[in-house]
Write a protein that holds these residues in place. Structure first.
Motif, PDB file in Angstrom:
ATOM      1  N   SER A 245     -10.819   5.166 -10.081  1.00 37.05           N
ATOM      2  CA  SER A 245     -10.034   4.916  -8.869  1.00 37.05           C
ATOM      3  C   SER A 245     -10.847   4.233  -7.779  1.00 37.05           C
ATOM      4  O   SER A 245     -10.370   4.070  -6.678  1.00 37.05           O
ATOM      5  CB  SER A 245      -9.448   6.228  -8.340  1.00 37.05           C
TER       6      SER A 245
ATOM      7  N   TRP B 174       0.839  -1.200   0.000  1.00 28.10           N
ATOM      8  CA  TRP B 174       0.000   0.000   0.000  1.00 28.10           C
ATOM      9  C   TRP B 174       0.872   1.246   0.000  1.00 28.10           C
ATOM     10  O   TRP B 174       0.609   2.195  -0.729  1.00 28.10           O
ATOM     11  CB  TRP B 174      -0.919   0.005   1.216  1.00 28.10           C
TER      12      TRP B 174
ATOM     13  N   GLU C 255       0.795   4.130  -2.926  1.00 27.52           N
ATOM     14  CA  GLU C 255       0.406   5.502  -2.616  1.00 27.52           C
ATOM     15  C   GLU C 255       1.560   6.481  -2.828  1.00 27.52           C
ATOM     16  O   GLU C 255       1.352   7.595  -3.303  1.00 27.52           O
ATOM     17  CB  GLU C 255      -0.143   5.572  -1.200  1.00 27.52           C
TER      18      GLU C 255
ATOM     19  N   SER D  30      -3.676   4.285  -6.371  1.00 27.82           N
ATOM     20  CA  SER D  30      -4.630   3.970  -5.303  1.00 27.82           C
ATOM     21  C   SER D  30      -4.978   2.483  -5.394  1.00 27.82           C
ATOM     22  O   SER D  30      -5.124   1.938  -6.487  1.00 27.82           O
ATOM     23  CB  SER D  30      -5.896   4.824  -5.416  1.00 27.82           C
TER      24      SER D  30
END
Length: 192
Positions: free
Chosen positions: A98, A31, A35, A40
């Motif tokens: 997204s 993650w 990011e 995303s």
């Protein structure tokens, strides 16, 4: 309906996924990589994730970084054979580009197919991705043998991204000048 060009990164962790701590660590790092590079996460699962990026180049950089982090962790902590990654780019409904619906798009499913065809440690990309990234200096591609799977043939020639383990990268050296001079000059503050 407005369309937005989106690049999907689909990953699958290969190996012993019985260690909950190991999986949680991998997910957290994954993650963070996604990011940090402007993507995303649109779907998360214990064995991998699906991420959407507005930039194809950043998606490929994320694929490299994900492989590097996974390889380093596997070498240091064990338990994981590797990570398979597929990357594809195309137009999706702008409202879903997204969100969780994006992971259900045909473009994302083609990234999944590329991921399924990848070997552990590979970042496999479609011809569209290779063309969009072009000649970015820090990204190199190598052609893969022609695919025979009909789902893969329609993606054109496939390539994989060349990457090096983190330990193989040059280290950064920090040189510190006379600390007291820098502190008096107000350039740096002492650590507390």
């Amino acid at each position: 309906m407005s369309l937005t060009t989106t690049t999907f990164v689909w990953t699958a962790l290969i190996g012993d996924l019985t260690s909950a701590d190991r999986v949680v660590q991998h997910r957290g790092r994954s993650w963070a990589v996604v990011e940090a590079l402007g993507g995303s996460v649109v779907r998360d699962a214990p064995d991998g994730l699906v991420a959407a990026f507005p930039s194809t180049t950043q998606a490929v950089r994320a694929g490299i970084a994900l492989q590097q982090v996974t390889e380093r962790d596997s070498r240091l902590l064990g338990g994981v054979e590797g990570l398979r990654i597929g990357i594809h780019s195309g137009d999706v409904d702008g409202g879903a580009a997204s969100g969780a619906e994006a992971a259900e798009s045909n473009v994302a499913f083609l990234a999944r197919d590329l991921c399924r065809g990848a070997e552990p440690g590979q970042v496999v990309v479609s011809e569209v991705v290779r063309q969009l990234v072009g000649s970015v200096l820090d990204i190199e591609f190598q052609a893969l043998p022609a695919a025979h799977d009909p789902a893969m043939v329609r993606l054109g020639p496939l390539s994989h991204v060349l990457w090096r383990p983190l330990d193989a990268l040059p280290s950064i050296s920090v040189v510190v000048a006379e600390d007291s001079v820098l502190v008096r000059a107000g350039v740096v503050a002492p650590l507390r």
